[in-house]
Design an enzyme around this catalytic site. Structure first.
Site, PDB file in Angstrom:
ATOM      1  N   GLU A 166      64.695  83.082  59.426  1.00 52.86           N
ATOM      2  CA  GLU A 166      64.033  83.636  60.610  1.00 52.86           C
ATOM      3  C   GLU A 166      65.024  84.338  61.548  1.00 52.86           C
ATOM      4  OE1 GLU A 166      60.163  80.695  61.055  1.00 52.86           O
ATOM      5  OE2 GLU A 166      61.870  80.397  62.385  1.00 52.86           O
ATOM      6  N   GLU A 325      56.550  79.717  54.981  1.00 54.04           N
ATOM      7  CA  GLU A 325      56.203  78.623  55.887  1.00 54.04           C
ATOM      8  C   GLU A 325      54.815  78.843  56.466  1.00 54.04           C
ATOM      9  OE1 GLU A 325      58.893  77.790  59.075  1.00 54.04           O
ATOM     10  OE2 GLU A 325      60.685  78.168  57.870  1.00 54.04           O
TER      11      GLU A 325
END
Length: 720
Positions: A166, A325
């Site tokens: 991320e 995710e």
């Protein structure tokens, strides 16, 4: 580090199954065994096999346990868990482990820590406290990458590299001297001369003209209530995305040099409101696209998820992508962390599969007992295996295997007939604090259009502005604030050749430098849409007596932004006008205008109507474009029957159901039908039922009744 839009896209490469295993839909999640004693590991693997898990992402935040001291490597624990997983048939998506540096590194080198716009240091204590332009941090990170690659280059259980994590979630902007020097070099590479920078940023305004690249500084604190140069700020956002991408590419290349046959990815954060990086630009730099997505609570839950998944599919250019995710239930980082309702864990994952994901992952496998994410839901919750969450996890694993057995792998999301365009840079530009109204940002309009189209029975594709939106029958440009000359010409050629386009307020205001197009709005495409806007009439209620809405003749209501359209073209006709007090200058003025241009047609929506107003306006807009709405009836002399085309577009006229189709090379089709409502929805079953969740087959099996949060998947095979 120079930003380009023509860089070669890396060849698509997908992780392959472990030796002796057949291809499946990848299923699993982030696994953090180093947070648990080893006697838990065997139980984890037992539960994984029970849930049909076939992959885990490993080592994402494990730098401190892999390199506990500088140059001291501890791979033993990682070797043991990878061996246990692999022998159980569970593949490993192995992280570079660089997401957060260990305390020994930041203690020795505090100069790697990023600084905010006031010059304050981001100290260790959470994660991503490093600056991407630090040469010192890069050296340490690449040493770790090379050590990981050398150690695991021949490991048969590692199927992919999970590079970083991320990027930019917390360190998107850095205002340090390292960043300043990198920003200066970025500007030199992009513009060549300081005069070109001055021209791009309009520095003659407010005496900001520079004479040397050394005078370029990041957009640091300039005083409360002041306004940063818009061109500079836009370029700093571009630079920040590029700086993080350059860091990712350095990691990627260090790993690939040692393990050239291993596919690599990094997890994006694509959602309707998240524009941290230019993820479409980043999509060129990965072997396969991965995304982290967390649900929006409330009534937008399903629609926003479908929108974000469709945008991810657009970034992936309809190649398979990886949902790295999502959450089984509540997250931990909102002020109020709502749980998922029964059925939503399975339904939500399946929305992403419908939109092109061939892998489903969660954060995380086992819920943490300590740390900042201990209240974040997981595949194995704190309640243990005797829980509804874990039972849902097992049910989802079985469903994904059913889809693989039925032949879903190898299929792609069928191209819709409508493309809704999204542009990261337009979002960045509209975030400036000196705009016609702070109530309008680019990102909300594409989502409203996606949802309004669903409300009239049309499932659209969400396509990045760099994507192939001009290959669709109809394209929507919703508040695409920055419209370059090249994209203006793309639109002109598309419509002139027979395409249909819907263009809205706040589109084509500026070019890619955020220089206003002159002569009236939308400056570069006025002839295409057949309108001329002289000024904007923002709406609001922040002062007593200011207008906060304007009614339209079609029964809808405009809010936040109204274009003052002062003239329309000879081939244009007004579909709706404003109904306002006569002294405002808006009463009777055009609000929605249809136009003919070349062989094509356009519709211009000159105000913000919101989802409901757009849905009410769409039948007339589609009619004017010569295409059909939800009833499937064709319009226009060209005989274009919009409603009877690709099944991924029209939901049989049923706005209660989200309908998405995946098509295989052998002509088999998988139709996903999701209930969008809080009541039961009946659907026809045109084919063989593969999966039903919170749904009941009725009659002779040719229809089903889907409960709220439910769905069905139907397969149709080619006929001889």
């Amino acid at each position: 580090m120079t930003r380009t839009t023509s860089s070669a896209r890396r060849a698509f490469r997908w992780p392959q199954p472990l030796a002796g295993n057949k291809p499946r839909i990848w299923y699993g999640g982030d696994y953090n065994p180093d947070q648990w004693p080893e006697d838990v590991w065997d139980d984890d693997i037992r539960l994984m096999k029970q849930a049909h898990v076939n992959f885990v992402s490993l080592g994402i935040f494990s730098w401190a346990n892999i390199e506990p001291e500088e140059g001291v490597w501890n791979f033993d624990w990682l070797d043991r868990i990878i061996d246990k997983l692999g022998k159980a048939g569970i593949a490993v998506d192995l992280a570079s482990a660089t997401a957060s540096p260990p305390p020994w590194l930041t203690s020795a080198h505090p100069e790697v820590l990023w600084k905010d716009y006031r010059g304050d240091t981001c100290w260790p204590g959470a994660r991503q406290h490093w600056r991407p332009t630090s040469p010192i941090f890069r050296d340490y990170a690449l040493k770790l990458c090379r050590a990981m690659a050398e150690h695991y280059k021949d490991n048969p259980y590692v199927v992919a590299w999970h590079v970083g994590n991320e990027y930019g979630c917390h360190n998107r902007f850095d205002y340090s001297d390292d960043a300043m020097r990198a920003f200066q070099e970025w500007c030199r590479e992009r513009y060549g001369t300081i005069d070109a920078v001055n021209d791009a940023w309009g520095t003659d305004f407010w005496s900001q003209r520079m004479t040397d690249f050394s005078q370029i500084i990041p957009p640091r604190f300039i005083g409360d209530g002041n306004f940063m140069n818009p061109g500079k700020l836009l370029d700093f956002k571009r630079f920040s995305s590029d700086a993080l991408k350059a860091f990712y590419e350095a990691e990627r290349d260090a790993l690939a040099e040692i393990t050239p046959d291993m596919p690599l990815t990094t997890n994006f954060m694509v959602s309707a409101s998240n524009s941290v990086m230019d993820y479409d630009d980043w999509g060129d730099a990965v072997d396969f696209v991965s995304n982290d997505h967390y649900f929006t609570p409330g009534e937008a839950h399903l629609d926003e998820m479908a929108y974000a998944a469709s945008l991810t599919d657009g970034i992936a250019r309809k190649n398979p992508w990886w949902l790295m995710e999502n959450s089984t239930s509540a997250v931990n980082w909102r002020p109020i962390n709502y749980r998922k309702e029964p059925g939503q864990t399975v339904r939500d994952a399946m929305v992403h599969v419908a939109m092109g994901a061939d892998a489903v992952g969660f954060f995380q496998w086992r819920q943490s007992r300590a740390g900042a994410e201990k209240f974040h839901s997981s595949m194995v919750p704190l309640a243990g295996e005797d829980s509804q969450v874990y039972r849902d996890v097992c049910a989802l694993g079985r469903d994904l295997d059913k889809l693989a057995d039925a032949g879903l792998l190898g299929s792609r999301v069928a191209q819709a007939k409508v493309a809704v365009v999204f542009d990261y840079e337009s979002q960045w530009a509209t975030e400036h604090t000196a705009t016609p109204t702070q109530q309008v940002r680019h990102w909300t309009e594409p989502l409203d259009w996606f949802r309004a189209l669903l409300d009239v029975g049309v499932t659209s594709d969400v396509v990045p502005v760099r994507g192939d939106w001009d290959r669709y029958d109809v394209v929507v440009l919703p508040s695409v604030y920055l419209l370059s000359e090249a994209d203006s010409e793309r639109l002109r050629a598309f419509v002139n050749g027979g395409g249909r386009a819907i263009v809205t307020y706040a589109t084509g205001i500026s070019d890619e430098r955020d220089h206003i197009w002159l002569g009236g709005f939308p400056g570069s495409i006025r002839d295409v849409v057949g309108v001329r806007v002289e000024e904007f009439a923002p709406l609001g209620d922040d002062f007593p007596g200011t207008p906060n809405e304007v009614r339209l003749s079609n029964g809808t209501v405009a809010h936040d932004w109204v274009d003052v359209i002062t003239s329309v073209g000879d081939d244009a006709r007004v579909l709706a006008s404003y109904e306002d007090d006569p002294w405002t200058g808006l009463d009777g003025a055009p609000a929605i205008v249809a136009n003919e241009f070349g062989k094509g047609r356009t519709a211009y929506v000159g105000c913000r109507l919101g989802r409901d107003g757009l849905a009410k306006s769409l039948p007339a807009v589609l009619d004017a474009l010569g295409v059909a709405g939800a009833d499937g009836n064709g319009f226009g002399s060209d005989g274009n029957d919009f409603g009877s085309g690709n099944g991924s577009v029209v939901n049989d006229g049923d706005a209660k159901v989200l309908r998405v189709v995946r098509e295989g090379a052998d002509d088999r089709r998988f139709t996903f039908l999701f209930n969008r409502t809080r009541a039961k929805a009946g659907v026809p079953l045109d084919g063989e039922l593969v999966i039903a969740s919170k749904a009941t087959v009725v009659g002779d099996g040719d229809s089903a009744e889907i409960e709220p949060n439910g769905f069905v998947v139907v397969r149709s095979l080619p006929t001889d």
